[in-house]
Structures are given as C-alpha cells and as structure tokens.
Design a protein around this motif. Structure first.
Motif, PDB file in Angstrom:
ATOM      1  N   THR A  27     -39.518   3.315  15.646  1.00 51.04           N
ATOM      2  CA  THR A  27     -38.277   2.536  15.655  1.00 51.04           C
ATOM      3  C   THR A  27     -37.698   2.484  17.071  1.00 51.04           C
ATOM      4  O   THR A  27     -37.263   1.426  17.537  1.00 51.04           O
ATOM      5  N   ALA A  28     -37.729   3.616  17.778  1.00 48.78           N
ATOM      6  CA  ALA A  28     -37.205   3.679  19.153  1.00 48.78           C
ATOM      7  C   ALA A  28     -38.051   2.815  20.096  1.00 48.78           C
ATOM      8  O   ALA A  28     -37.501   2.059  20.914  1.00 48.78           O
ATOM      9  N   THR A  31     -37.267  -0.822  20.237  1.00 47.33           N
ATOM     10  CA  THR A  31     -36.027  -1.286  20.876  1.00 47.33           C
ATOM     11  C   THR A  31     -36.257  -1.635  22.347  1.00 47.33           C
ATOM     12  O   THR A  31     -35.354  -2.118  23.013  1.00 47.33           O
ATOM     13  N   VAL A  32     -37.458  -1.343  22.850  1.00 44.27           N
ATOM     14  CA  VAL A  32     -37.773  -1.593  24.263  1.00 44.27           C
ATOM     15  C   VAL A  32     -38.697  -2.814  24.344  1.00 44.27           C
ATOM     16  O   VAL A  32     -39.746  -2.838  23.720  1.00 44.27           O
ATOM     17  N   ASP A  40     -41.605  -6.463  21.605  1.00 52.01           N
ATOM     18  CA  ASP A  40     -41.389  -5.054  21.929  1.00 52.01           C
ATOM     19  C   ASP A  40     -42.697  -4.364  22.340  1.00 52.01           C
ATOM     20  O   ASP A  40     -43.792  -4.816  22.018  1.00 52.01           O
ATOM     21  N   SER A  78     -36.495   3.151  30.316  1.00 54.00           N
ATOM     22  CA  SER A  78     -36.008   2.673  29.013  1.00 54.00           C
ATOM     23  C   SER A  78     -36.693   3.414  27.872  1.00 54.00           C
ATOM     24  O   SER A  78     -36.060   3.781  26.889  1.00 54.00           O
ATOM     25  N   VAL A  79     -38.010   3.639  28.007  1.00 53.02           N
ATOM     26  CA  VAL A  79     -38.761   4.361  26.982  1.00 53.02           C
ATOM     27  C   VAL A  79     -38.289   5.818  26.933  1.00 53.02           C
ATOM     28  O   VAL A  79     -38.082   6.376  25.849  1.00 53.02           O
ATOM     29  N   ALA A  82     -34.991   5.874  25.110  1.00 57.23           N
ATOM     30  CA  ALA A  82     -35.126   5.581  23.679  1.00 57.23           C
ATOM     31  C   ALA A  82     -35.726   6.767  22.926  1.00 57.23           C
ATOM     32  O   ALA A  82     -35.219   7.179  21.880  1.00 57.23           O
ATOM     33  N   ALA A  85     -33.583   9.942  22.722  1.00 55.61           N
ATOM     34  CA  ALA A  85     -32.479   9.847  21.768  1.00 55.61           C
ATOM     35  C   ALA A  85     -32.921  10.123  20.328  1.00 55.61           C
ATOM     36  O   ALA A  85     -32.088  10.222  19.431  1.00 55.61           O
TER      37      ALA A  85
END
Length: 118
Positions: A27-28, A31-32, A40, A78-79, A82, A85
């Motif tokens: 899922t994370a 988002t990238v 993505d 960014s990865v 993501a 988190a």
C-alpha cells in the motif's frame, strides 16, 4: 500481477507480522509514483527486494525506469518516507540498483492498462 519483489524477513519476525507488513508495504509503495510515468512504482515493477531486519529496519532495493533519471534521489527519499511510515518499522533505507535493468515485462496488467500498452 507485477513482478513481485523478493521479501526477506529476519527469523525473529512472526508470520502474522510478516503478512501485515507485506500488505501495508505494498500500500505504501503504491503511494509513490514515477515522475515521468503516471503509474506507481509497485505496479511498474520497480521494487526488487524488501528486507526486514530483526530491529524492523527495512532495506529496499529498487530500480528506475531509466538509469539517467534526474529524480533518482527524490524517488528514493519518497520510498524511504512511505515505508518508514509503515506501522512497526524503525525506518527504511533505499538502494537504487540497475542490475537487472528494468524493462516493461516487469509491469503489472494494471500499469499496462493505465499506460494504454495493451
């Protein structure tokens, strides 16, 4: 289905945690987005390997659609953000690799449809 990354977990991580982490990590990753392709990085097949260490530090090996990609560092950050988190992780470290080189066969059907490649 895209070429799945290789998932490696330290032996101390329980099976239930592994399954949850894979779901949340995918899922994370989704988002990238690749800045040059409206898709993505997971569906593009850019994630090669995900290794979760005992202390829950996550190492990600990924590639780029083109070796000269001017946003390589930005995409890696960014990865890292993501994946860092994801619940229960202690952070993430991304290595950008070019072996094996990425090609369109790594893309999922979803990515192909998004890019009108059928």
């Amino acid at each position: 289905m895209p070429h799945q990354p290789q998932w490696i977990f330290d032996g101390s991580i329980p099976q239930a945690d592994r399954a949850r982490f894979v779901d949340e990590a995918v899922t994370a990753f989704k988002t990238v987005f690749d800045p040059e392709i409206p898709c993505d990085i997971y569906e593009l097949g850019l994630i090669y390997k995900v290794e979760v260490e005992a202390e829950r530090l996550v190492k990600v090996e990924m590639t780029l659609t083109a070796p000269g990609c001017p946003v390589a560092g930005e995409l890696a950050r960014s990865v890292e953000a993501a994946i860092g988190a994801v619940n229960g992780t202690m952070g993430a470290k991304v290595d950008v690799v070019f072996d094996p080189p990425w090609n369109q066969s790594r893309m999922s059907d979803e990515a192909r449809i998004a890019l009108d490649m059928f």
